[in-house]
Design a protein around this motif. Structure first.
Motif, PDB file in Angstrom:
ATOM      1  N   ARG A  31      45.883  33.476  32.805  1.00  0.00           N
ATOM      2  CA  ARG A  31      44.778  32.734  32.202  1.00  0.00           C
ATOM      3  C   ARG A  31      44.312  33.389  30.904  1.00  0.00           C
ATOM      4  NH1 ARG A  31      46.513  29.320  34.590  1.00  0.00           N
ATOM      5  NH2 ARG A  31      45.611  28.039  36.248  1.00  0.00           N
ATOM      6  N   PHE A  34      44.095  40.250  27.226  1.00  0.00           N
ATOM      7  CA  PHE A  34      43.069  40.760  26.325  1.00  0.00           C
ATOM      8  C   PHE A  34      43.430  42.149  25.823  1.00  0.00           C
ATOM      9  CE2 PHE A  34      40.537  37.333  27.859  1.00  0.00           C
ATOM     10  CZ  PHE A  34      40.717  37.283  29.227  1.00  0.00           C
ATOM     11  N   TYR A  36      41.634  45.501  23.886  1.00  0.00           N
ATOM     12  CA  TYR A  36      40.381  46.153  23.522  1.00  0.00           C
ATOM     13  C   TYR A  36      40.692  47.496  22.876  1.00  0.00           C
ATOM     14  CZ  TYR A  36      37.980  42.913  26.713  1.00  0.00           C
ATOM     15  OH  TYR A  36      37.489  41.792  27.337  1.00  0.00           O
ATOM     16  N   PRO A  44      34.398  49.655  25.506  1.00  0.00           N
ATOM     17  CA  PRO A  44      35.499  48.984  24.817  1.00  0.00           C
ATOM     18  C   PRO A  44      35.001  47.892  23.872  1.00  0.00           C
ATOM     19  CG  PRO A  44      35.988  49.236  27.149  1.00  0.00           C
ATOM     20  CD  PRO A  44      34.547  49.589  26.968  1.00  0.00           C
ATOM     21  N   PHE A  46      36.096  44.428  21.941  1.00  0.00           N
ATOM     22  CA  PHE A  46      37.047  43.335  22.044  1.00  0.00           C
ATOM     23  C   PHE A  46      37.833  43.159  20.755  1.00  0.00           C
ATOM     24  CE2 PHE A  46      38.951  39.440  23.119  1.00  0.00           C
ATOM     25  CZ  PHE A  46      38.761  38.540  22.085  1.00  0.00           C
ATOM     26  N   THR A  49      42.296  37.849  22.329  1.00  0.00           N
ATOM     27  CA  THR A  49      42.691  37.151  23.539  1.00  0.00           C
ATOM     28  C   THR A  49      43.914  36.311  23.222  1.00  0.00           C
ATOM     29  OG1 THR A  49      40.399  36.943  24.298  1.00  0.00           O
ATOM     30  CG2 THR A  49      42.038  35.544  25.355  1.00  0.00           C
ATOM     31  N   TYR A  51      46.604  33.513  25.128  1.00  0.00           N
ATOM     32  CA  TYR A  51      46.607  32.650  26.300  1.00  0.00           C
ATOM     33  C   TYR A  51      47.998  32.201  26.728  1.00  0.00           C
ATOM     34  CZ  TYR A  51      41.531  32.233  25.883  1.00  0.00           C
ATOM     35  OH  TYR A  51      40.182  32.499  25.833  1.00  0.00           O
ATOM     36  N   LEU A  87      43.248  49.352  25.123  1.00  0.00           N
ATOM     37  CA  LEU A  87      43.354  48.861  26.486  1.00  0.00           C
ATOM     38  C   LEU A  87      43.852  47.426  26.509  1.00  0.00           C
ATOM     39  CD1 LEU A  87      39.896  50.134  27.809  1.00  0.00           C
ATOM     40  CD2 LEU A  87      42.122  51.128  28.321  1.00  0.00           C
ATOM     41  N   GLN A  91      44.306  38.458  33.042  1.00  0.00           N
ATOM     42  CA  GLN A  91      43.500  37.687  33.985  1.00  0.00           C
ATOM     43  C   GLN A  91      44.342  36.543  34.495  1.00  0.00           C
ATOM     44  OE1 GLN A  91      39.182  37.291  33.441  1.00  0.00           O
ATOM     45  NE2 GLN A  91      39.634  35.151  33.047  1.00  0.00           N
ATOM     46  N   PRO A 100      39.677  40.339  35.633  1.00  0.00           N
ATOM     47  CA  PRO A 100      40.757  40.940  34.853  1.00  0.00           C
ATOM     48  C   PRO A 100      41.209  42.272  35.423  1.00  0.00           C
ATOM     49  CG  PRO A 100      38.667  41.145  33.708  1.00  0.00           C
ATOM     50  CD  PRO A 100      38.409  40.301  34.908  1.00  0.00           C
ATOM     51  N   PHE A 102      42.939  45.826  34.281  1.00  0.00           N
ATOM     52  CA  PHE A 102      43.143  46.650  33.106  1.00  0.00           C
ATOM     53  C   PHE A 102      44.300  47.627  33.294  1.00  0.00           C
ATOM     54  CE2 PHE A 102      39.807  46.027  29.960  1.00  0.00           C
ATOM     55  CZ  PHE A 102      38.939  45.204  30.655  1.00  0.00           C
ATOM     56  N   GLY A 103      44.998  47.906  32.187  1.00  0.00           N
ATOM     57  CA  GLY A 103      45.960  48.992  32.164  1.00  0.00           C
ATOM     58  C   GLY A 103      45.249  50.306  31.928  1.00  0.00           C
TER      59      GLY A 103
ATOM     60  N   SER B  43      41.132  55.282  32.935  1.00  0.00           N
ATOM     61  CA  SER B  43      40.823  53.905  32.589  1.00  0.00           C
ATOM     62  C   SER B  43      39.586  53.428  33.335  1.00  0.00           C
ATOM     63  CB  SER B  43      42.020  53.006  32.911  1.00  0.00           C
ATOM     64  OG  SER B  43      41.832  51.726  32.344  1.00  0.00           O
ATOM     65  N   GLU B 103      37.136  36.161  27.342  1.00  0.00           N
ATOM     66  CA  GLU B 103      37.071  37.610  27.299  1.00  0.00           C
ATOM     67  C   GLU B 103      35.698  38.124  27.714  1.00  0.00           C
ATOM     68  OE1 GLU B 103      38.080  35.672  24.712  1.00  0.00           O
ATOM     69  OE2 GLU B 103      36.238  35.494  23.555  1.00  0.00           O
ATOM     70  N   PHE B 106      31.738  44.232  26.203  1.00  0.00           N
ATOM     71  CA  PHE B 106      31.250  45.431  26.871  1.00  0.00           C
ATOM     72  C   PHE B 106      30.007  46.007  26.205  1.00  0.00           C
ATOM     73  CE2 PHE B 106      34.458  46.563  30.016  1.00  0.00           C
ATOM     74  CZ  PHE B 106      35.511  45.747  29.649  1.00  0.00           C
TER      75      PHE B 106
END
Lengths: 112, 115
Positions: A31, A34, A36, A44, A46, A49, A51, A87, A91, A100, A102-103, B43, B103, B106
């Motif tokens: 979906r 992202f 960051y 973080p 942004f 994004t 898709y 990062l 999602q 979401p 995250f790595g 992380s 998105e 933060f």
């Protein structure tokens, strides 16, 4: 379960030396993906994004691309101020929760 | 646009006290807010997800009685660390999202140190 793997863990570049960061993912029904940027001691920020596969987005020296399995963050002619942790998060629609994943991030250092 | 604030940015407290952290979306209404914890050079670790007017959904392993989350309005969520101990010392970050497929934005984070 959605999974995100970022590589390399750390990257050192000389100013002006272009490179790419990788984000490999598995997700049930993508979906959104992202990107960051996080500076030490801050939340973080942004960046992009994406898709769908084939999509690309650019912002100054950064360009993000997306395929069905991975995303790349290309950094062209980086400057020391581009030093940060980048990062990636995906999602999916699995379970309907839209949370979401995250790595662990890629720590980028650009030397002058 | 899309600014999220957190207060305080830094707090030092004694063991056994409670600490409240506020997270506000300044220029948009957030249907969902997230709370994360981050250890040095690691992380983000999702603690809980909250939707306005609903009870928060906590991730596995996160004690809901210790980390109280209230999402009272579309622009405000609070995290209360109850009876804080030194092991609760960490960097806490909130984020806010308008729509499920969009998105997150933060906040700047709160550094909690428990003595």
């Amino acid at each position: 379960e959605d999974q995100v793997t970022q590589s390399p863990e750390a990257l050192r570049l000389q100013e002006g030396e272009s490179s790419s960061l990788n984000c490999s993912y598995t997700v049930s029904g993508l979906r959104g993906l992202f990107w960051y940027r996080q500076d030490p001691g801050k939340g973080p920020e942004f960046l992009f994004t994406l898709y769908s596969a084939g999509e690309e987005k650019e912002k100054e020296r950064l360009k993000a691309t997306l395929t069905k399995k991975e995303s790349f963050l290309h950094i062209t002619a980086p400057k020391p101020e581009d030093s940060a942790t980048y990062l990636c998060a995906v999602q999916g629609s699995g379970g309907g929760s839209y949370i979401p994943t995250f790595g662990r991030g890629t720590s980028l250092i650009v030397h002058p | 646009g899309a600014v999220v604030s957190q207060h305080p940015s830094r707090v030092i407290c004694k063991s056994g006290t409670s600490v409240k952290i506020e997270c506000r979306s300044l220029d948009f209404q957030a249907t969902t807010m997230f709370w994360y914890r981050q250890f040095p050079k690691q992380s983000l670790m999702l603690m809980a997800t909250s939707n306005e007017g609903s009870k928060a959904t906590y991730e596995q392993g996160v004690e809901k009685d210790k980390f109280l989350i209230n999402h009272a309005s579309l622009t405000l969520s609070t995290l209360t660390v109850t009876s804080a101990h030194p092991e609760d010392s960490s960097f806490y970050i909130c984020s806010a999202r308008v729509l499920a497929i969009r998105e997150q934005f933060f906040g700047p984070g709160t550094r909690l140190t428990v003595l």
